[in-house]
Design a protein around this motif. Structure first.
Motif, short mmCIF file in Angstrom:
data_model
loop_
_atom_site.label_atom_id
_atom_site.label_comp_id
_atom_site.label_asym_id
_atom_site.label_seq_id
_atom_site.Cartn_x
_atom_site.Cartn_y
_atom_site.Cartn_z
N HIS A 14 0.83 -1.20 0.00
CA HIS A 14 0.00 0.00 0.00
C HIS A 14 0.87 1.25 0.00
O HIS A 14 0.65 2.18 -0.78
N LEU A 17 2.48 1.76 -3.29
CA LEU A 17 1.53 2.26 -4.29
C LEU A 17 1.36 3.77 -4.16
O LEU A 17 1.39 4.51 -5.16
N LEU A 24 3.62 10.41 -9.79
CA LEU A 24 2.99 10.42 -11.11
C LEU A 24 3.32 11.73 -11.82
O LEU A 24 3.06 12.80 -11.28
N LYS B 137 7.12 -0.78 -14.25
CA LYS B 137 6.83 0.44 -13.50
C LYS B 137 5.95 1.39 -14.33
O LYS B 137 5.03 2.01 -13.82
N LEU B 140 2.53 0.14 -14.25
CA LEU B 140 1.94 0.41 -12.94
C LEU B 140 1.47 1.85 -12.87
O LEU B 140 0.37 2.15 -12.39
N MET B 141 2.31 2.76 -13.39
CA MET B 141 1.93 4.17 -13.36
C MET B 141 0.69 4.42 -14.20
O MET B 141 -0.20 5.17 -13.81
N LEU B 144 -2.22 3.08 -12.41
CA LEU B 144 -2.50 3.90 -11.24
C LEU B 144 -3.25 5.17 -11.65
O LEU B 144 -4.20 5.59 -10.99
N ARG B 145 -2.82 5.76 -12.75
CA ARG B 145 -3.49 6.97 -13.22
C ARG B 145 -4.93 6.67 -13.59
O ARG B 145 -5.85 7.41 -13.26
N LEU B 155 -14.11 10.26 -3.05
CA LEU B 155 -12.96 9.49 -2.57
C LEU B 155 -11.67 10.02 -3.19
O LEU B 155 -10.64 10.13 -2.53
N LEU B 159 -8.34 11.52 -1.25
CA LEU B 159 -7.05 10.84 -1.39
C LEU B 159 -5.99 11.79 -1.97
O LEU B 159 -4.87 11.87 -1.45
N HIS B 188 -9.79 6.19 3.67
CA HIS B 188 -9.66 4.75 3.90
C HIS B 188 -10.29 3.97 2.73
O HIS B 188 -9.67 3.06 2.17
N ARG B 191 -8.20 4.39 -0.47
CA ARG B 191 -6.97 3.58 -0.51
C ARG B 191 -7.31 2.13 -0.86
O ARG B 191 -6.64 1.50 -1.68
N LEU B 194 -8.40 1.99 -4.50
CA LEU B 194 -7.26 2.20 -5.40
C LEU B 194 -6.44 0.92 -5.51
O LEU B 194 -6.05 0.50 -6.61
N ARG B 195 -6.20 0.31 -4.37
CA ARG B 195 -5.40 -0.91 -4.37
C ARG B 195 -6.10 -2.01 -5.14
O ARG B 195 -5.52 -2.70 -5.96
N VAL B 198 -5.93 -1.24 -8.92
CA VAL B 198 -4.61 -1.43 -9.52
C VAL B 198 -4.25 -2.91 -9.60
O VAL B 198 -3.74 -3.40 -10.59
N GLU B 199 -4.60 -3.62 -8.54
CA GLU B 199 -4.19 -5.03 -8.48
C GLU B 199 -5.07 -5.94 -9.32
O GLU B 199 -4.61 -6.88 -9.93
#
Lengths: 295, 203
Positions: A14, A17, A24, B137, B140-141, B144-145, B155, B159, B188, B191, B194-195, B198-199
């Motif tokens: 976490h 991440l 970014l 990476k 991942l970016m 993530l975006r 939310l 964040l 909370h 997060r 988001l996780r 992404v996952e």
């Protein structure tokens, strides 16, 4: 803000991440473009001021202008109706002449016999429009941004937002009845969006603050059934629990408090624990009372 | 005279603020904006745009045209509502809250949010232990975006403000007009979402 999962490996992932999210990259904004945007912004703001002035002027002569516009519209409608009648009557008489002219290639003259005078204006062609747009590009973009920054004229969503804003204002001003009514309107517009979710919650709060506890109880119940996964669900459960306890329904209240015990909010958890204890005491008191005598 | 006028009005004085815009504090610039000083708005624009640009790129993605429009719309809104600044948080935080509201209107119909989810679903999940780490990476970016774009607005703004812009919970809650507890709950939730996004690439 603590959000540490039970599994330390998850916590590590976490944090990693979030670290990536902090890095970014944003797209570059060249200095020249930033200066252009600055100029556009100031032009927009100056446009806003002139609009304000013209609106103030318009408001002064509002009544007089209304009468003038109404009379002009009335006269225009009468004139159009009269023209239509004349044209319809004259059309059969013009038709043979029109046919002859069409045969002779004089199609343009035929247009005089057409009842609707919707002629394409040669000056307003797409290319001309594009030129006008490019000439006045800054102004049109400014208007676009103004439209984006102001509440748009969308149908029900805007109404819901206006209702929500009114409800919020009334809640702040202590007019809880009006607030509940406004939030009710906002909540009814759409079912599945954050605005209606918020409105539904605050409607229940407004009922509660107005002292209309029965309606507040119903409203909180409705909120929880509509949005069981809302991030306000714990808060609503606790508030409903206290209302139920007030109404003397200790078992239901205890169930509501119990459902909020694992809420992430510390204040909510504390209130839920206090509520559970109070509900327990109430149940004990009921339990110690002598059973009702059968006649 | 000026003292009498400014008495009790710390942030929005009843007179034009003196001094060069570059030497003025953010609060003074905003106060001058509230009085209609366009030079102050320009100075505030110069000062805030880099931060706002980064904030908006996290809130609304990295399409330059959209970001430009959002920056402009934010400053128009700042100009309109400068007088309503109460000083409960810094000007930067307040401008971010205004930008968040503008973004909410811009992304209101959630079509874009769904589109982001769709795009996310189409992106490949990098297998573990891949030798090309830079590619991983980058993926991942990208994910993530897109995941940030796919988060619900409330939310996402919580964040981005608290976790990515390092704004304190108290300040963020004040400018967003929500209780602190609600803000922490949203962070909370954000997060976790988001996780998950992404996952697993799903909501």
């Amino acid at each position: 803000v603590s959000d540490a999962p039970a599994d330390p490996r998850l916590a590590l992932r976490h944090e990693a991440l979030l670290a990536v999210a902090r890095r970014l990259p944003e797209p570059p904004l060249p200095e020249a473009r930033r200066e252009e945007m600055r100029t556009e912004l100031l032009a927009t703001v100056l446009g806003l001021r002139s609009n304000k002035r013209s609106r103030a002027l318009a408001a002064r002569g509002k009544g007089r202008r209304f009468l003038l516009t109404a009379s002009l519209l009335f006269a225009g409608a009468g004139f159009a109706a009269a023209a239509w009648r004349i044209t319809v009557r004259a059309a059969p008489a013009l038709e043979p002449r029109g046919a002859a002219l069409r045969a002779a290639g004089g199609a343009a003259t035929l247009r005089t016999a057409e009842p609707t005078g919707a002629e394409p204006d040669a000056e307003v062609q797409p290319s001309a429009l594009a030129d006008a747009v490019s000439r006045d590009q800054m102004r049109s973009r400014a208007h676009h941004r103004l439209a984006m920054s102001a509440p748009g004229p969308g149908p029900s969503q805007s109404e819901a937002e206006i209702a929500f804003a009114r409800g919020w204002g009334a809640l702040g001003a202590g007019d809880f009845g009006a607030a509940a009514e406004a939030f009710g309107r906002a909540a009814g517009a759409h079912r599945e969006n954050t605005l209606s979710e918020d409105a539904c919650f605050w409607r229940a709060v407004a009922f509660d603050r107005a002292g209309r506890f029965g309606e507040a109880q119903t409203a909180f119940g409705e909120f929880l059934s509509r949005y069981p996964r809302s991030d306000r669900a714990g808060e609503a459960s606790v508030m409903l629990g206290w209302l139920l306890l007030r109404a003397g329904d200790a078992p239901s209240a205890a169930a509501r408090f119990g459902s909020a015990l694992d809420d992430p909010g510390e204040r909510v958890r504390g209130s839920a624990q206090a509520g559970l204890a109070a509900a327990g005491r109430r149940q004990d008191q009921v339990g110690t009372l002598p059973p009702p005598r059968a006649n | 005279m000026a003292d009498n006028q400014t008495k009790g009005a710390k942030l929005v004085p009843l007179r034009r603020v003196d001094g060069l815009p570059t030497e003025m504090s953010d609060e003074a610039l905003l106060a001058a904006c509230a009085l209609g000083d366009s030079a102050a708005l320009g100075a505030l624009y110069d000062r805030m745009t880099p931060h706002l640009w980064r904030f908006l790129s996290r809130m609304a993605g990295n399409r330059v045209e959209e970001l430009e429009d959002l920056v402009q719309a934010t400053f128009v809104a700042v100009h309109r509502s400068a007088a309503s600044f109460k000083g409960t948080a810094s000007v930067r935080t307040w401008v971010f809250a205004v930008a968040a509201n503008v973004t909410r209107r811009y992304l209101r119909d959630e079509v874009r949010r769904r589109a982001a989810v769709d795009r996310l679903a189409r992106l490949p999940i990098s297998p573990a232990g891949r030798p090309d780490e830079s590619m991983e990476k980058q993926q991942l970016m990208l994910r993530l975006r897109e995941a940030l774009s796919a988060l619900p607005h409330d939310l996402r703004v919580s964040l981005v403000m608290c976790d990515l812009e390092d704004i304190s919970g108290r300040d963020a809650a004040a400018v967003l007009s929500i209780p602190e507890g609600t803000l922490y709950r949203r962070i909370h939730e954000a997060r976790r979402a988001l996780r998950a996004l992404v996952e697993a690439g799903q909501l």
